[in-house]
Design an enzyme around this catalytic site. Structure first.
Site, short mmCIF file in Angstrom:
data_model
loop_
_atom_site.label_atom_id
_atom_site.label_comp_id
_atom_site.label_asym_id
_atom_site.label_seq_id
_atom_site.Cartn_x
_atom_site.Cartn_y
_atom_site.Cartn_z
N TYR A 143 68.06 41.12 69.94
CA TYR A 143 68.24 41.31 68.50
C TYR A 143 69.20 40.92 68.04
O TYR A 143 69.61 40.71 66.68
CB TYR A 143 68.67 43.08 68.51
CG TYR A 143 67.55 43.92 68.72
CD1 TYR A 143 66.17 43.55 68.95
CD2 TYR A 143 67.82 45.35 69.06
CE1 TYR A 143 65.32 44.16 69.36
CE2 TYR A 143 66.56 46.08 69.48
CZ TYR A 143 65.54 45.62 69.71
OH TYR A 143 64.42 46.63 70.07
N LYS A 194 64.06 42.24 83.62
CA LYS A 194 62.64 41.70 83.98
C LYS A 194 63.17 40.40 84.71
O LYS A 194 62.81 39.25 84.12
CB LYS A 194 61.76 41.52 82.77
CG LYS A 194 61.00 42.67 82.27
CD LYS A 194 59.92 43.03 83.07
CE LYS A 194 58.80 42.06 82.73
NZ LYS A 194 57.81 42.42 83.55
N ASP A 227 58.93 47.08 83.14
CA ASP A 227 57.48 47.73 83.18
C ASP A 227 57.30 48.65 84.10
O ASP A 227 56.83 49.90 83.75
CB ASP A 227 56.56 46.75 83.11
CG ASP A 227 56.77 45.47 84.29
OD1 ASP A 227 57.89 45.71 84.88
OD2 ASP A 227 55.97 44.92 84.80
N ASP A 251 65.85 50.17 73.89
CA ASP A 251 65.17 50.84 72.64
C ASP A 251 64.10 51.45 72.97
O ASP A 251 64.04 52.66 72.74
CB ASP A 251 65.12 49.43 71.61
CG ASP A 251 64.90 50.00 70.42
OD1 ASP A 251 64.91 51.46 70.14
OD2 ASP A 251 64.62 49.19 69.60
N ASP A 255 63.54 56.10 74.00
CA ASP A 255 62.49 56.69 73.15
C ASP A 255 61.62 57.28 74.08
O ASP A 255 61.09 58.38 73.82
CB ASP A 255 61.93 55.94 72.13
CG ASP A 255 62.64 55.82 70.66
OD1 ASP A 255 63.85 56.22 70.59
OD2 ASP A 255 62.34 55.17 69.73
#
Ligand code: NAD
Length: 370
Positions: A143, A194, A227, A251, A255
């Site tokens: 970001y 990852k 994942d 992020d 959620d």
């Protein structure tokens, strides 16, 4: 006698002030009944600050936030300010707070109170008693990484670029927060990246492993690909205690974990900065939900996310774990007794207002302390 802890209260917009009023009453109760005193001061942030001062947060309020031992925020924004200039929109006040206080670790607990287990989209047995803490890196990663932007190529195509970038120190400081938290909880950290496809992920895994070996070998550390973590969160969420991950994965995973709990009105959060030489960390506590303009001013807001944010402040900024436990137990008992605000009410529970919920929780705290 030690000085009172100073708290800057920023109720903000929409349901923020209604929910914050219950915190103020709870803090007063603690002062009277538990001899835990706070010096509180209220100030404006978000739309109400735009109305009063033309900006979503003034330099004077920022200075107060810098000086306070901790900041507690309600929520900002609403349709009234949808058309204001992007640079001074209500959310810009919140972003400035996070940036100037250098809050690099975002803590999002996902707790399922037994009485609300049926509100989850997962089966009761998978989520009942769930207590996960997600630690998301908040100031680095894709970001913020450079280069970034959208360019037009010679052949007329457009190309968008963002850069995932982390340094050793950025990884170490957020991982240290996660290991510290785990020591006070279930002593287990899952570090998530990852590394199979990203060099920044490989660095993340190597540096977390290194820090663990040097300073936190007593904590159980597991590594997981992001994942797989997304999948495991819905397959068997109770296997987790603390999850630490980067800004982007955090992020999404936070959620996802939040939805396991079923209701936005129940979820607190904390954002922490670096510790100074006295061990004090800059810290901002806030509910995950927004300003809920659709129900603002009607006594319909659930104040529990706000109250649990205050409980997190007691635990993490002020080392008042027993007061935080008292609040959390009171919330669980009140929910068990079938007392509910409209967002979590069912046909067999008693529907109460924001103020009545706050009062019921304080009454239960009084009963538990008596
Ligand atoms: P929201 O979280 O405000 O509301 C989503 C839905 O959940 C609404 O139906 C609302 O009534 C309900 N809800 C939320 N909190 C509740 C509570 N405590 N009790 C009962 N019901 C609750 O999200 P939104 O509608 O997308 O956004 C509304 C405004 O809030 C927008 O201006 C948005 O930019 C802002 N916002 C602010 C923050 C923040 O301050 N941190 C976060 C998200 C959204």
């Amino acid at each position: 006698m030690t000085a009172n802890k100073s708290i800057l209260l920023l109720p903000g917009d929409g349901i923020g002030p209604e929910a914050m009023a219950e915190v103020v009453k709870t803090a007063d109760w603690m002062g009277q009944q538990r001899a835990v005193g706070f010096d509180t001061e209220e100030a404006l942030v978000g739309g109400c600050s735009i109305d009063a001062a033309g900006v979503p947060i003034t330099d004077a309020v920022m200075a107060k936030a810098m000086d306070a031992d901790a900041v507690l925020l309600g929520a900002v924004g609403g349709p009234k300010w949808d058309a204001v200039d992007f640079a001074i929109r209500p959310e810009a006040g919140l972003l400035r707070l996070r940036k100037d206080l250098e809050l690099f670790a975002n803590l999002r607990p996902a707790m399922v109170f037994p009485a609300l287990a049926d509100a989850s989209s997962l089966k009761r047995e998978l989520v009942e008693g769930l207590d996960i803490m997600i630690v998301r890196e908040l100031t680095g990663g894709v970001y913020f990484g450079e280069p970034r932007g959208i360019e037009t190529l010679p052949d007329g195509q457009r190309r968008g670029v963002n850069t995932q970038v982390y340094t050793t120190s950025e990884i170490h400081r957020v991982a240290a927060v996660a290991f510290d938290l785990a020591r006070k909880r279930g002593n287990l950290v899952h570090s998530v990246e990852k590394m199979n496809v990203m060099e920044s992920g490989r660095l993340w895994r190597e540096e977390v492993t290194k820090l663990h070996g040097e300073q936190f070998a007593d904590v159980d550390l597991q590594h997981m690909l992001a994942d797989n973590c997304a999948m495991q969160l819905v397959r068997n969420p109770k296997q987790f205690d603390v999850i630490v991950t980067d800004n982007l994965f955090g992020d999404m995973l936070s959620d996802e974990a939040a939805m396991l709990t079923g209701s936005l009105g129940m979820l607190p959060s904390a954002s922490l900065g670096a510790a100074d030489e006295t061990g004090r960390r800059r810290a901002l506590y806030e509910p995950v939900h927004g300003s809920a303009p659709d129900i603002a001013g009607q006594g319909l807001a659930n104040p529990i996310a706000m109250l649990l944010s205050f409980a997190m402040m007691l635990r993490y900024s002020f080392d008042l774990g027993s007061e935080a436990d008292l609040m959390e137990t009171a919330v669980a008992n009140v929910l068990n007794a079938g007392i509910r605000t409209a967002d979590i009410a069912t046909s067999d529970t008693k529907k109460v207002s924001t103020g009545e919920m706050g009062q019921a929780i304080r009454d239960e705290m009084e009963r538990l302390s008596g």
